[in-house]
Design an enzyme around this catalytic site. Structure first.
Site, short mmCIF file in Angstrom:
data_model
loop_
_atom_site.label_atom_id
_atom_site.label_comp_id
_atom_site.label_asym_id
_atom_site.label_seq_id
_atom_site.Cartn_x
_atom_site.Cartn_y
_atom_site.Cartn_z
N GLU A 236 0.83 -1.20 0.00
CA GLU A 236 0.00 0.00 0.00
C GLU A 236 0.86 1.25 0.00
O GLU A 236 0.45 2.30 -0.47
CB GLU A 236 -0.94 0.00 1.20
CG GLU A 236 -0.23 0.03 2.55
CD GLU A 236 -1.19 -0.25 3.70
OE1 GLU A 236 -2.27 -0.80 3.45
OE2 GLU A 236 -0.84 0.07 4.85
N GLY A 334 -4.43 -1.21 6.19
CA GLY A 334 -4.37 -2.30 5.23
C GLY A 334 -3.91 -3.61 5.82
O GLY A 334 -3.65 -4.56 5.07
#
Length: 629
Positions: A236, A334
């Site tokens: 991410e 995430g």
């Protein structure tokens, strides 16, 4: 749509696009459009009760100040920064937990409809396209879903490649305003964090694809990857720690099975060096979080290793990552996306890495039961590995009892006895399991060493209580010939209780080492070496046994070499072994290390003795960057 262009000195007609009670998205991470926030505060004076929603923001976060409580209601998906954290704690701001991969869907399906998205972009190219630059994450989805896109065009915003572009005709309004991107320096290395990074790097094989989260530990991991080859990135975010790895070709994405040849991210923040690195770099592609963090996409990368941190882990493997008790501290982010994706990847490894203690060593982060009010972010069923500065706990496929023993082993030593006592009350471990795992200081700070034997990789480490079942399997794998040569009697069944006793060793007195083959969470004992202390004689008795398929490969020599070093460092006078006279291979190993035969009245058995002194030391068994050859 009529496009209105503003400069910083001009005023935005906020009242033509917003009403009191509107919901407005603010750009993320290093892409916070601070000039637009200032303009909204100054020129939207008659607008009140505006809900501002965002994820992490590298900004002064002035919209969360008490003086703007009537104007703005903050709703954040990730708590970042002291001001946002304080606002949440005082009830002036809300925290909405959500997987990063699913936040975009809240905007696009009108669960949280957006009236406007305030974003920062690069200047348009000759075709009119602006780049979202270093922060694509959920910004792209918010912009697509909002009724109005209001942009701050910043000439200092890098133009990044991938799915990062919006056309200037899509903006309801924009201003041009130069804003230096916030720089986040690499955290200062500490001994504890450095050790966690070193252990975590041992879980990364050549050719793996990596996701590294935010903070000291992920950056520490990168410092131990310089001997690796052909790594890939699907993460991410990236920070400065990865730049040099890419420049050196250590990260080349060659063996990625999803977006091969490309570093795939959704945002980045760090130094200006990092921002310059991603500017117009075709090898680094930015995509929305809904794409990058989608677990099924993550799983398309074989050998995916996801390393994330936590605030607390209980002895069953439950992970707390967004709260300290009732106090919300950060966010889900995430973590679950990548833990899930890595667990579904072929040969994937989801890893949780954290220091063993908090509050200057006064509180254990490995706990028997979670703190009251703490919320589980990642379930006990998702985690494969937990890493602290005391080692690697392997949880996949382990029973609750085995998990507890693995996690106690990587807890701080001063908390291990208490943790064992607590879980015995719940019968997670049997009443005969009394010895907590102990370290062998003479092995050094790294209690596990990667070794190469005939071009195969193994690990040398202490035997520990969680090896109970593995020792049973090891024992029952022996042939009758091995049992006859190794033991001076016919041993009975290797019961669970007996196996527990053999792996529960006070390593400060006796020593028990093992060489294991480990592939992910699959572990098999290949050889075991022990010495038993005779304190009155200041001596120890040595013995070892090797799995038949590995006999003659030098494993016994590795174990014996390590035990001699330990015995010498502990100041023992001598070591001895009792070996059946027809066990010629074992006799040969002892004699190679300076053991000499002593007179023995038993004609079927030979006693071998090694007298220890400083002149007879063999080379120390210490890892070189975690590996021995």
């Amino acid at each position: 749509m009529q496009l209105t262009k503003y400069r910083c000195t001009n005023k935005v007609d906020w009242h033509s696009m917003l009403n009191s009670g509107s919901r407005v998205f603010i750009g993320s991470n290093a892409g916070v459009p601070n000039a637009l926030i200032d303009s909204l505060i100054e020129d939207g004076k008659h607008l009140n009760d505006i809900e501002l929603t965002h994820i992490s923001t590298l900004s002064d976060n002035k919209w969360a100040l008490p003086e703007y409580a009537a104007k703005f209601k903050v709703n954040t998906f990730f708590i970042y920064g002291d001001l946002i954290r304080k606002a949440v704690e005082e009830g002036r701001a809300d925290y909405t937990p959500c997987f990063l991969s699913e936040i975009s869907g809240l905007f696009t399906d009108d669960t949280l409809p957006l009236d406007a998205a305030l974003i920062m972009v690069s200047p348009p190219d000759e075709l009119g396209y602006c780049s979202l630059g270093v922060s694509v994450d959920v910004v792209m989805s918010a912009a697509r879903a909002a009724k109005h896109i209001i942009a701050q065009v910043n000439p200092l915003m890098p133009r990044t490649c991938g799915h990062s572009f919006l056309h200037i005709s899509e903006f309801s309004a924009f201003i041009e305003c130069e804003q230096k991107l916030p720089e986040v320096s690499l955290p200062e290395a500490t001994k504890i964090v450095d050790r966690i990074g070193q252990y975590s790097a041992m879980l990364i094989d050549d050719g793996a694809t990596l996701q590294l989260g935010i903070g000291k530990i992920p950056d520490a991991v990168t410092r131990y990857l310089y001997q690796h080859k052909n790594l890939g990135i699907h993460s991410e975010m990236i920070s400065d720690g990865l730049v040099e790895l890419i420049q050196r070709g250590i990260v080349n994405n060659r063996y990625k099975t999803f977006h091969p040849g490309k570093t795939v991210v959704s945002f980045c923040f760090g130094s200006q060096k990092l921002y310059d690195f991603v500017d117009m770099n075709p090898h680094v592609e930015f995509y929305p979080s809904a794409y990058v963090n989608k677990p099924t996409n993550i799983a398309k990368n074989d050998n995916m290793v996801a390393i994330n941190s936590a605030l607390e882990v209980d002895l069953s493997g439950q992970v707390v990552a967004d709260s300290i008790g009732y106090r919300f501290y950060s966010g889900i982010g995430g973590q679950v996306d990548f833990v899930t994706g890595a667990s579904k990847s072929k040969n994937g490894k989801p890893v949780i890495a954290l220091p063993s203690t908090a509050k200057n060593g006064e509180v254990s982060r490995i706990v028997a039961t979670l703190s009251e009010g703490a919320g589980v972010v990642t379930s006990r069923g998702n985690v494969h590995f937990v890493v602290t500065e005391f080692g690697i706990a392997s949880l996949q496929g382990k029973s609750v009892r085995e998990r507890a023993l693995e996690l106690i082993r990587v807890a701080h030593p001063k908390f291990r006895d208490g943790l064992l006592a607590q879980i015995r009350k719940q019968f997670w471990v049997p009443n005969y399991q009394k010895q907590t795992p102990t370290d062998i200081p003479e092995l050094g700070e790294m209690q596990i060493s990667r070794i190469q034997i005939q071009n195969q990789r193994f690990y040398l480490r202490p035997l520990n209580p969680s090896d109970e079942r593995r020792l049973q399997e090891f024992f029952y794998s022996h042939t009758k010939e091995t049992i006859n040569l190794r033991y001076n009697f016919v041993p009975g069944p290797m019961t669970r209780e007996k196996s527990c006793d053999l792996v529960s060793v006070d390593q400060s007195k006796d020593v028990a080492l093992t060489i294991v083959r480990q592939d992910g969470s699959k572990v098999r004992l290949e050889a075991v070496g022990r010495y038993y202390l005779y304190p009155q004689q200041n001596s120890c008795e040595v013995a070892f046994v090797t799995r038949e398929t590995n006999q003659g490969k030098g494993m016994a020599s590795r174990l014996l070499k390590a035990m001699i070093n330990i015995a010498e460092k502990r100041g023992l006078k001598n070591m001895f072994a009792l070996v059946k006279n027809n066990n010629l291979p074992m006799i040969s190993v002892f004699e190679q290390f300076g053991f000499v035969r002593a007179l023995d009245s038993d004609p079927g058995e030979i006693e071998l003795i090694k007298y220890l002194n400083t002149e007879s030391k063999v080379d120390k068994v210490e890892p070189d960057n975690g590996e021995l050859s």
